[in-house]
Design an enzyme around this catalytic site. Structure first.
Site, mmCIF file in Angstrom:
data_model
loop_
_atom_site.group_PDB
_atom_site.id
_atom_site.type_symbol
_atom_site.label_atom_id
_atom_site.label_comp_id
_atom_site.label_asym_id
_atom_site.label_seq_id
_atom_site.Cartn_x
_atom_site.Cartn_y
_atom_site.Cartn_z
ATOM 1 N N GLY A 48 0.812 -1.220 0.000
ATOM 2 C CA GLY A 48 0.000 0.000 0.000
ATOM 3 C C GLY A 48 0.841 1.263 0.000
ATOM 4 N N TYR A 161 -2.337 -18.402 -6.419
ATOM 5 C CA TYR A 161 -3.144 -17.248 -6.010
ATOM 6 C C TYR A 161 -4.611 -17.647 -5.870
ATOM 7 C CZ TYR A 161 -5.795 -12.917 -6.407
ATOM 8 O OH TYR A 161 -6.703 -11.910 -6.202
ATOM 9 N N ASN A 193 -12.134 -8.125 -13.363
ATOM 10 C CA ASN A 193 -10.988 -7.215 -13.527
ATOM 11 C C ASN A 193 -11.344 -5.814 -13.054
ATOM 12 O OD1 ASN A 193 -10.288 -9.577 -15.219
ATOM 13 N ND2 ASN A 193 -8.466 -8.330 -15.618
ATOM 14 N N LEU A 213 -3.241 -4.429 -17.319
ATOM 15 C CA LEU A 213 -3.255 -3.928 -18.691
ATOM 16 C C LEU A 213 -3.527 -2.421 -18.788
ATOM 17 C CD1 LEU A 213 -3.173 -4.490 -21.731
ATOM 18 C CD2 LEU A 213 -5.625 -5.052 -21.600
ATOM 19 N N ARG A 304 0.881 -15.332 -21.845
ATOM 20 C CA ARG A 304 1.364 -15.285 -20.459
ATOM 21 C C ARG A 304 0.842 -16.533 -19.744
ATOM 22 N NH1 ARG A 304 -0.301 -10.144 -16.797
ATOM 23 N NH2 ARG A 304 -2.294 -11.203 -16.890
HETATM 24 N N1 UFG Z 1 -2.121 -8.131 -20.730
HETATM 25 C C1 UFG Z 1 -1.330 -7.869 -21.836
HETATM 26 N N2 UFG Z 1 -0.223 -7.106 -21.658
HETATM 27 C C2 UFG Z 1 0.133 -6.561 -20.461
HETATM 28 C C3 UFG Z 1 -0.685 -6.830 -19.331
HETATM 29 C C4 UFG Z 1 -1.802 -7.618 -19.516
HETATM 30 O O1 UFG Z 1 -1.606 -8.345 -22.942
HETATM 31 O O2 UFG Z 1 1.165 -5.899 -20.371
HETATM 32 C C5 UFG Z 1 -3.325 -8.944 -20.913
HETATM 33 C C6 UFG Z 1 -3.312 -10.193 -20.047
HETATM 34 O O3 UFG Z 1 -2.642 -11.236 -20.709
HETATM 35 C C7 UFG Z 1 -4.800 -10.440 -19.872
HETATM 36 C C8 UFG Z 1 -5.407 -9.038 -19.878
HETATM 37 O O4 UFG Z 1 -4.431 -8.186 -20.479
HETATM 38 O O5 UFG Z 1 -5.282 -11.149 -20.985
HETATM 39 C C9 UFG Z 1 -5.694 -8.521 -18.509
HETATM 40 O O6 UFG Z 1 -4.528 -8.686 -17.724
HETATM 41 P P1 UFG Z 1 -4.369 -8.040 -16.289
HETATM 42 O O7 UFG Z 1 -2.999 -8.395 -15.802
HETATM 43 O O8 UFG Z 1 -4.767 -6.614 -16.328
HETATM 44 O O9 UFG Z 1 -5.474 -8.791 -15.429
HETATM 45 P P2 UFG Z 1 -5.671 -10.358 -15.205
HETATM 46 O O10 UFG Z 1 -6.873 -10.746 -15.978
HETATM 47 O O11 UFG Z 1 -4.445 -11.140 -15.421
HETATM 48 O O12 UFG Z 1 -5.856 -10.385 -13.633
HETATM 49 C C10 UFG Z 1 -7.073 -10.290 -13.019
HETATM 50 C C11 UFG Z 1 -6.857 -9.856 -11.586
HETATM 51 C C12 UFG Z 1 -6.136 -10.931 -10.842
HETATM 52 C C13 UFG Z 1 -6.844 -12.252 -11.016
HETATM 53 C C14 UFG Z 1 -7.022 -12.560 -12.477
HETATM 54 C C15 UFG Z 1 -7.801 -13.817 -12.689
HETATM 55 O O13 UFG Z 1 -6.124 -8.657 -11.527
HETATM 56 O O14 UFG Z 1 -6.090 -10.598 -9.473
HETATM 57 O O15 UFG Z 1 -7.718 -11.514 -13.098
HETATM 58 O O16 UFG Z 1 -7.357 -14.445 -13.863
HETATM 59 F F1 UFG Z 1 -6.131 -13.258 -10.476
#
Ligand code: UFG
Length: 351
Positions: A48, A161, A193, A213, A304
């Protein structure tokens, strides 16, 4: 374990907000202070930002806020009782999937064991409501015929997680059942998200490292990141990129208020929190370009690890049962609220 006696969760009770200096916890803290509630804000500042608490104090002068720099395992029943805490919103957690793969012990220690220790302190300290931040990651990769995801969809997480949060959900449900008759009630809210920033401009999103993202795209627009990598373009989705259900942080926090108001003594409930609409990575990039007027430099990289192709919920259950539905309808509005904060705080809370 039984609550010894209970503080009635009425408007004079304090709300304990853990992770109060974090992204979602800070938004919740400001929301409940603005409603006139007494808030005890707990954060060990491992993740935080002190600047978030300063921003809250600046935006809500005279509000009844006590900030305590302490971990969730460092509070006990007498600490809870002494503050007249009636309800707990438990946001504090570790929440980066790749980190959970590399350091699972940290995730089980904080998200599972830490949460159980806090639940126990709250029960014994007389708090009567406990709301756990859970996650869509508890569903793993649901089969295509289970999209949109409902609360009844089988939870089968694919990373530490998600498993650490699912274990906390089970513990909360079991502790609630074991305290039947005490008036204790609880909920697990499975976030999809969470995105966007406080629409009054006070609070934002400031992670280090940033992995999400929308903030990464905005850092790029601000010149802090040279280019953005899109993780995979060969998914079985209409444009080949992953689809997610982005919900505005203000809407998410509002759902917590609805849950606190609607939980009946003895209940355990679980709800999915999303908008019920999917946006692909390509659609989010396009929205950022429209909102900011900046063309993004995007390169396509490999998938990823651990990314499910599609995570979209049906948020109908909480609407039917508690009358909550999201108010921010479009990804453009979500991105727009984030852009408003990021352009004023290009270095996050450091400035
Ligand atoms: N992504 C990219 N480039 C980046 C970052 C993200 O292409 O630089 C893509 C990821 O692959 C994903 C999408 O954008 O397809 C969203 O990614 P985020 O990292 O923003 O969010 P996530 O979906 O990975 O994560 C969220 C929550 C997590 C939870 C997860 C469940 O933030 O706490 O959903 O899958 F665990």
């Amino acid at each position: 374990m039984r609550a010894i006696s209970c503080v009635v969760p009425d408007s004079r009770d304090a709300i304990l907000i853990t992770g109060a200096a974090g992204y979602i916890g800070s938004h919740a803290t400001l929301r409940f202070l603005r409603e006139g509630r007494r808030v005890v804000a707990l954060d060990d500042l491992s993740v935080g930002r002190p600047g978030a608490i300063e921003a809250i104090r600046g935006a809500a002068p005279g509000a009844d806020l006590e900030f305590v720099r302490r971990g969730i395992t460092e509070v006990d029943a007498s600490w809870i009782r002494g503050r007249g805490i009636g309800a707990v919103l438990h946001f504090a957690a570790r929440a980066i999937v790749p980190e959970s793969v590399a350091r699972p012990e940290l995730y089980y220690t904080v998200n599972t064991a830490g949460s159980v220790a806090l639940m126990r302190a709250c029960l014994e300290g007389g708090a009567r409501r406990f709301v756990l931040s859970s996650t869509a990651a508890t569903y793993g990769v649901p089969p295509a015929d289970q999209i949109p995801i409902r609360e009844s969809t089988r939870q089968d997480p694919i990373n530490p997680y998600g498993r650490s949060k699912l274990a906390a959900e089970w513990a909360l449900r079991d502790l609630t059942a074991a305290s039947a008759g005490s008036g204790f009630a609880s909920a697990a809210l499975r976030y999809f998200n969470v995105a966007g920033c406080d629409r009054t401009g006070v609070l934002g999103e400031d992670h280090d490292p940033e992995t999400h993202l929308i903030p990464i795209l905005l850092h790029h627009v601000l010149g802090r990141v040279d280019r953005v990598t899109m993780y995979g373009e060969d998914y079985d989705t209409p444009d080949g990129s992953c689809i997610r259900d982005y919900i505005h942080v203000d809407d998410l926090v509002e759902a917590h208020a609805a849950v606190l108001a609607g939980l009946g003594d003895g209940e355990f409930r679980a709800y999915n929190l999303g908008r019920g609409r999917g946006s692909s990575v390509r659609e989010v990039i396009a929205a950022v370009e429209r909102v900011t007027g900046h063309a993004c430099r995007v390169e396509v990289g490999p998938r990823r690890a651990g990314d499910p192709p599609v995570l979209v919920t049906d948020p109908g259950l909480i609407d039917r049962e508690l009358g909550w539905s999201p108010s921010v309808p479009t990804i453009e509005e979500i991105v727009g609220s984030a852009w408003a904060w990021f352009r004023n705080h290009p270095e996050g809370y450091r400035r």
